[in-house]
Design a protein around this motif. Structure first.
Motif, PDB file in Angstrom:
ATOM      1  N   THR A 126       0.844  -1.193   0.000  1.00  0.00           N
ATOM      2  CA  THR A 126       0.000   0.000   0.000  1.00  0.00           C
ATOM      3  C   THR A 126       0.883   1.248   0.000  1.00  0.00           C
ATOM      4  OG1 THR A 126      -0.129  -0.013   2.414  1.00  0.00           O
ATOM      5  CG2 THR A 126      -1.884  -1.129   1.231  1.00  0.00           C
ATOM      6  N   PRO A 127       0.480   2.308  -0.689  1.00  0.00           N
ATOM      7  CA  PRO A 127      -0.692   2.378  -1.558  1.00  0.00           C
ATOM      8  C   PRO A 127      -0.523   1.497  -2.797  1.00  0.00           C
ATOM      9  CG  PRO A 127       0.638   4.332  -1.847  1.00  0.00           C
ATOM     10  CD  PRO A 127       1.243   3.579  -0.705  1.00  0.00           C
ATOM     11  N   VAL A 128      -1.654   1.132  -3.405  1.00  0.00           N
ATOM     12  CA  VAL A 128      -1.631   0.241  -4.564  1.00  0.00           C
ATOM     13  C   VAL A 128      -0.938   0.914  -5.747  1.00  0.00           C
ATOM     14  CG1 VAL A 128      -3.072  -0.890  -6.306  1.00  0.00           C
ATOM     15  CG2 VAL A 128      -3.661  -1.046  -3.886  1.00  0.00           C
ATOM     16  N   GLN A 129      -0.107   0.160  -6.432  1.00  0.00           N
ATOM     17  CA  GLN A 129       0.531   0.623  -7.653  1.00  0.00           C
ATOM     18  C   GLN A 129       0.238  -0.379  -8.765  1.00  0.00           C
ATOM     19  OE1 GLN A 129       4.653   0.958  -6.479  1.00  0.00           O
ATOM     20  NE2 GLN A 129       4.406   3.071  -5.827  1.00  0.00           N
ATOM     21  N   CYS A 130      -0.102   0.119  -9.959  1.00  0.00           N
ATOM     22  CA  CYS A 130      -0.326  -0.720 -11.130  1.00  0.00           C
ATOM     23  C   CYS A 130      -1.696  -1.385 -11.099  1.00  0.00           C
ATOM     24  CB  CYS A 130       0.793  -1.740 -11.258  1.00  0.00           C
ATOM     25  SG  CYS A 130       0.437  -3.287 -12.043  1.00  0.00           S
ATOM     26  N   ALA A 131      -2.164  -1.748 -12.300  1.00  0.00           N
ATOM     27  CA  ALA A 131      -3.513  -2.301 -12.446  1.00  0.00           C
ATOM     28  C   ALA A 131      -3.614  -3.759 -12.030  1.00  0.00           C
ATOM     29  CB  ALA A 131      -3.979  -2.145 -13.891  1.00  0.00           C
ATOM     30  N   GLY A 132      -2.476  -4.449 -11.935  1.00  0.00           N
ATOM     31  CA  GLY A 132      -2.503  -5.810 -11.410  1.00  0.00           C
ATOM     32  C   GLY A 132      -2.473  -6.924 -12.425  1.00  0.00           C
ATOM     33  N   GLU A 136     -12.076   2.364  -4.151  1.00  0.00           N
ATOM     34  CA  GLU A 136     -10.671   2.718  -3.914  1.00  0.00           C
ATOM     35  C   GLU A 136     -10.170   3.581  -5.064  1.00  0.00           C
ATOM     36  OE1 GLU A 136      -6.316   0.570  -3.220  1.00  0.00           O
ATOM     37  OE2 GLU A 136      -8.159  -0.511  -2.710  1.00  0.00           O
ATOM     38  N   PHE A 137      -9.291   4.532  -4.738  1.00  0.00           N
ATOM     39  CA  PHE A 137      -8.733   5.427  -5.758  1.00  0.00           C
ATOM     40  C   PHE A 137      -7.238   5.585  -5.524  1.00  0.00           C
ATOM     41  CE2 PHE A 137      -7.357   9.762  -6.878  1.00  0.00           C
ATOM     42  CZ  PHE A 137      -7.557   9.705  -8.247  1.00  0.00           C
ATOM     43  N   ASN A 138      -6.448   5.533  -6.620  1.00  0.00           N
ATOM     44  CA  ASN A 138      -5.000   5.691  -6.526  1.00  0.00           C
ATOM     45  C   ASN A 138      -4.471   6.466  -7.725  1.00  0.00           C
ATOM     46  OD1 ASN A 138      -4.108   3.845  -4.154  1.00  0.00           O
ATOM     47  ND2 ASN A 138      -5.485   2.547  -5.353  1.00  0.00           N
ATOM     48  N   ILE A 139      -3.388   7.180  -7.525  1.00  0.00           N
ATOM     49  CA  ILE A 139      -2.708   7.873  -8.617  1.00  0.00           C
ATOM     50  C   ILE A 139      -1.233   7.497  -8.594  1.00  0.00           C
ATOM     51  CG2 ILE A 139      -4.297   9.822  -8.710  1.00  0.00           C
ATOM     52  CD1 ILE A 139      -2.291  11.436  -7.065  1.00  0.00           C
ATOM     53  N   GLY A 140      -0.563   7.691  -9.724  1.00  0.00           N
ATOM     54  CA  GLY A 140       0.853   7.365  -9.796  1.00  0.00           C
ATOM     55  C   GLY A 140       1.428   7.777 -11.135  1.00  0.00           C
ATOM     56  N   ALA A 141       2.651   7.362 -11.385  1.00  0.00           N
ATOM     57  CA  ALA A 141       3.332   7.687 -12.635  1.00  0.00           C
ATOM     58  C   ALA A 141       4.191   6.513 -13.065  1.00  0.00           C
ATOM     59  CB  ALA A 141       4.186   8.937 -12.472  1.00  0.00           C
ATOM     60  N   VAL A 142       4.331   6.356 -14.379  1.00  0.00           N
ATOM     61  CA  VAL A 142       5.109   5.242 -14.935  1.00  0.00           C
ATOM     62  C   VAL A 142       6.067   5.771 -15.999  1.00  0.00           C
ATOM     63  CG1 VAL A 142       4.993   3.056 -16.192  1.00  0.00           C
ATOM     64  CG2 VAL A 142       3.205   3.636 -14.549  1.00  0.00           C
ATOM     65  N   PRO A 143       7.337   5.378 -15.959  1.00  0.00           N
ATOM     66  CA  PRO A 143       8.276   5.795 -17.010  1.00  0.00           C
ATOM     67  C   PRO A 143       8.091   4.950 -18.266  1.00  0.00           C
ATOM     68  CG  PRO A 143       9.407   4.405 -15.422  1.00  0.00           C
ATOM     69  CD  PRO A 143       7.998   4.571 -14.919  1.00  0.00           C
ATOM     70  N   ILE A 144       7.874   5.587 -19.415  1.00  0.00           N
ATOM     71  CA  ILE A 144       7.635   4.829 -20.650  1.00  0.00           C
ATOM     72  C   ILE A 144       8.614   5.210 -21.758  1.00  0.00           C
ATOM     73  CG2 ILE A 144       5.201   4.403 -20.184  1.00  0.00           C
ATOM     74  CD1 ILE A 144       4.587   6.774 -22.071  1.00  0.00           C
ATOM     75  N   GLY A 145       9.720   5.838 -21.382  1.00  0.00           N
ATOM     76  CA  GLY A 145      10.694   6.272 -22.385  1.00  0.00           C
ATOM     77  C   GLY A 145      11.866   5.324 -22.557  1.00  0.00           C
ATOM     78  N   GLY A 190      -2.716 -14.689 -18.431  1.00  0.00           N
ATOM     79  CA  GLY A 190      -2.160 -14.489 -17.097  1.00  0.00           C
ATOM     80  C   GLY A 190      -3.248 -14.312 -16.072  1.00  0.00           C
ATOM     81  N   TYR A 191      -3.013 -13.441 -15.100  1.00  0.00           N
ATOM     82  CA  TYR A 191      -3.952 -13.228 -14.002  1.00  0.00           C
ATOM     83  C   TYR A 191      -4.046 -11.742 -13.662  1.00  0.00           C
ATOM     84  CZ  TYR A 191      -3.390 -18.253 -13.104  1.00  0.00           C
ATOM     85  OH  TYR A 191      -3.366 -19.619 -13.225  1.00  0.00           O
ATOM     86  N   ILE A 192      -5.193 -11.359 -13.112  1.00  0.00           N
ATOM     87  CA  ILE A 192      -5.297 -10.087 -12.419  1.00  0.00           C
ATOM     88  C   ILE A 192      -5.089 -10.404 -10.941  1.00  0.00           C
ATOM     89  CG2 ILE A 192      -6.716  -8.086 -11.872  1.00  0.00           C
ATOM     90  CD1 ILE A 192      -5.938  -8.365 -14.839  1.00  0.00           C
ATOM     91  N   VAL A 193      -4.138  -9.740 -10.336  1.00  0.00           N
ATOM     92  CA  VAL A 193      -3.813 -10.022  -8.942  1.00  0.00           C
ATOM     93  C   VAL A 193      -4.267  -8.872  -8.047  1.00  0.00           C
ATOM     94  CG1 VAL A 193      -1.814 -11.413  -9.593  1.00  0.00           C
ATOM     95  CG2 VAL A 193      -1.498  -8.989  -9.024  1.00  0.00           C
ATOM     96  N   GLU A 194      -4.471  -9.186  -6.786  1.00  0.00           N
ATOM     97  CA  GLU A 194      -4.749  -8.169  -5.766  1.00  0.00           C
ATOM     98  C   GLU A 194      -3.393  -7.664  -5.315  1.00  0.00           C
ATOM     99  OE1 GLU A 194      -6.970  -5.773  -4.511  1.00  0.00           O
ATOM    100  OE2 GLU A 194      -8.313  -7.519  -4.511  1.00  0.00           O
ATOM    101  N   ARG A 195      -3.007  -6.472  -5.780  1.00  0.00           N
ATOM    102  CA  ARG A 195      -1.642  -6.008  -5.569  1.00  0.00           C
ATOM    103  C   ARG A 195      -1.251  -5.902  -4.096  1.00  0.00           C
ATOM    104  NH1 ARG A 195       1.845  -3.753  -9.332  1.00  0.00           N
ATOM    105  NH2 ARG A 195       3.239  -3.857  -7.536  1.00  0.00           N
ATOM    106  N   LYS A 196      -2.177  -5.503  -3.245  1.00  0.00           N
ATOM    107  CA  LYS A 196      -1.846  -5.401  -1.823  1.00  0.00           C
ATOM    108  C   LYS A 196      -1.388  -6.743  -1.278  1.00  0.00           C
ATOM    109  CE  LYS A 196      -5.302  -1.820  -0.878  1.00  0.00           C
ATOM    110  NZ  LYS A 196      -6.587  -1.528  -0.211  1.00  0.00           N
ATOM    111  N   VAL A 197      -2.092  -7.790  -1.665  1.00  0.00           N
ATOM    112  CA  VAL A 197      -1.771  -9.139  -1.178  1.00  0.00           C
ATOM    113  C   VAL A 197      -0.568  -9.699  -1.921  1.00  0.00           C
ATOM    114  CG1 VAL A 197      -2.696 -11.449  -0.762  1.00  0.00           C
ATOM    115  CG2 VAL A 197      -4.225  -9.471  -0.679  1.00  0.00           C
ATOM    116  N   PHE A 198      -0.518  -9.456  -3.229  1.00  0.00           N
ATOM    117  CA  PHE A 198       0.560  -9.978  -4.064  1.00  0.00           C
ATOM    118  C   PHE A 198       1.916  -9.425  -3.639  1.00  0.00           C
ATOM    119  CE2 PHE A 198       3.078  -9.458  -8.066  1.00  0.00           C
ATOM    120  CZ  PHE A 198       3.298 -10.801  -8.340  1.00  0.00           C
TER     121      PHE A 198
END
Length: 385
Positions: free
Chosen positions: A39-45, A248-257, A90-98
Motif C-alpha cells: 500500500t498504496p496500490v501501484q499498477c492495475a494488477g 478505492e482510488f489511486n494515482i501514480g506515474a510510470v516511465p515509458i521512455g 495471465g492473471y489479475i492479482v490483488e496487488r496489496k496481497v501480491f
C-alpha cells in the motif's frame, strides 16, 4: 548494523532482489518507506504467466482474482477487436496481497525488513558506497553494506545520490489514475483497452476484471498531453458514465521512455521503475522488473564473493539484463512511438484493419500486411521500424 546487501524499496523489484540475494546466502536488509508493503496500490494488477513460470512462483488463489485469456481493444469510433495471443494470458492479482506475498517469501528466505524507514542518503567512504543513512521514527542512523540496490521507484533518490542520472523527461512519463469499482459489467477473462486522444491523450484506458463485477478501471496519459487536465479528470469523465461504485482510488506515474542510460556504478545497482525497466507500450513492469531484479541479486552475490563491488565488475548486471529483456523493451518503444503519432482517425483505421485477425507484435511482416490499405500508418511503420 552491517549487511552484505541493502535493498531500498519493498515492492516487486525490491522483494525479488532480496529473495534471490538471500537465497544466494547474502545477509540482506530491505528498507520500505511505507508502514505496510503493498500500500498504496501501484499498477492495475495484470501479471503474465511468463512471470510465474520464470520466477517459479505459484499463482495462488490468495492473491489472484481472475484468469485472463484475452484482450479487447476499442477504437475511438467504437470499433473493436479481440485478441487471445498467448502472451496476454495471465492473471489479475490483488496487488496489496501480491506485493506482501513476495515480501513474505523474501523474509522466509532470510531477508530482514524495516518498514516505515526512509533511505535519506548513501554512506560514501573514499569514493566507495558503504551503506545508507536511514531515518525511522524520527531517528537517523547508519546501516553498512557491501552493495546497495536502488528499487525505490520512478523518483529514485538513492541512484541520484550515487551520481546516476535516473531522471525522466516529461514526455517519457505516463501519469496514471485508477479506481477499483463495484458493479462493472465486464467479462471476467478479458481485459478491455480503450484508445483515443480525447479519452486518453497519449495513452489508453483500461478495465481489468477482478470477478464478481469488480474491476480496476484506470487511465494513463502522457504528461505533455495533459495541458491543464489531469489523469484523474479523464478517469472521472469515463467512470461517471458507468453505473458502478468506487471503493478505492489511486494515482501514480510510470516511465515509458525506456531504460535510463546507466543502471550501475561503484557499489550500487538500479532496478525496476527506478531504472526505467518498464514496457514502453503497455506501461507494464512486473515481469521485466522481476527478471532484472533476479539478475541484480545474482550479480551482487558474485561481486561480494569475488570482493569486487566496483563499477567495472558490476557492469555485467546491465549486460545481462539487457540481453534478457532489452530487445523486447526496444521493440515496444518503437510501437510506442508509432502510437504517439497516430490521430484518432488512424486509430480507427488500425482497429478496423485488425478486426477478425491475429496481431503478432513479434513479427514486422504480418503487421505491414495488415495495414497495407492505410498509407499513413504504413508510412509511420516504415519510418520507425
Amino acid at each position: 548494523m552491517k549487511y552484505d546487501l541493502i535493498v531500498v524499496g519493498g515492492r516487486v523489484a525490491g522483494s525479488i532482489s532480496s529473495f534471490y540475494a538471500s537465497k544466494e546466502g547474502l545477509k540482506v536488509l530491505m528498507i520500505e518507506k511505507n508502514p505496510e508493503i503493498g500500500t498504496p496500490v501501484q499498477c492495475a494488477g495484470g501479471v503474465s504467466d511468463t512471470f510465474f513460470k520464470s520466477m517459479k512462483i505459484n499463482p495462488s488463489p490468495k492473491f489472484t482474482c481472475t484468469r485472463i485469456r484475452g484482450a479487447c481493444i476499442h477504437a475511438p469510433s467504437g470499433a473493436s477487436f479481440l485478441t487471445r495471443d498467448p502472451i496476454i494470458t495471465g492473471y489479475i492479482v490483488e496487488r496489496k496481497v501480491f506485493d506482501k506475498h513476495l515480501a513474505i517469501l523474501s523474509a522466509e528466505q532470510g531477508t530482514d525488513i524495516m518498514l516505515n524507514t526512509t533511505a535519506k542518503d548513501l554512506i560514501i567512504k573514499d569514493g566507495k558506497i558503504t551503506g545508507v543513512i536511514a531515518k525511522k521514527d524520527g531517528q537517523r542512523f547508519d546501516i553498512r553494506s557491501e552493495i546497495v540496490i536502488a528499487a525505490d521507484g520512478i523518483q529514485s533518490k538513492i541512484a541520484r545520490k550515487a551520481g546516476l542520472d535516473t531522471r525522466f523527461k516529461v514526455d517519457e512519463i505516463c501519469s496514471c489514475a485508477q479506481s477499483e469499482m463495484v458493479g462493472v459489467n465486464v467479462k471476467n477473462d478479458i481485459m478491455e483497452f480503450y484508445l483515443g486522444n480525447k479519452i486518453a491523450p497519449g495513452g489508453y484506458f483500461w478495465i481489468f476484471p477482478k470477478g464478481e463485477e469488480r474491476a480496476n478501471i484506470g487511465v494513463g496519459i502522457r504528461r505533455k498531453e495533459c495541458n491543464m487536465k489531469s489523469a484523474q479528470y479523464y478517469l472521472k469523465k469515463f467512470t461517471s458514465k458507468l453505473n458502478a461504485t468506487e471503493i478505492e482510488f489511486n494515482i501514480g506515474a510510470v516511465p515509458i521512455g525506456g531504460p535510463v542510460k546507466r543502471t550501475y556504478t561503484d557499489g550500487l545497482l538500479v532496478v525496476g521503475d527506478a531504472a526505467g525497466q518498464v514496457d514502453p507500450l503497455t506501461g507494464g513492469g512486473i515481469h521485466i522488473a522481476a527478471e532484472c531484479a533476479k539478475i541484480a541479486a545474482e550479480t551482487a552475490s558474485d561481486a561480494i564473493e569475488e570482493g569486487r563491488t566496483d563499477a567495472e565488475f558490476l557492469k555485467v548486471y546491465e549486460k545481462r539484463w539487457y540481453k534478457k529483456v532489452g530487445a523486447n523493451i526496444k521493440r515496444s518503444l518503437k510501437y510506442r512511438k508509432i502510437l504517439n503519432k497516430l490521430t484518432d482517425e488512424d486509430l480507427n483505421n488500425l482497429v478496423e484493419s485488425l478486426k477478425g485477425k491475429e496481431l503478432n507484435l513479434d513479427s514486422k511482416i504480418p503487421l505491414f500486411r495488415l495495414v497495407k490499405d492505410y498509407p499513413n500508418i504504413l508510412k509511420l511503420l516504415k519510418e520507425i521500424l
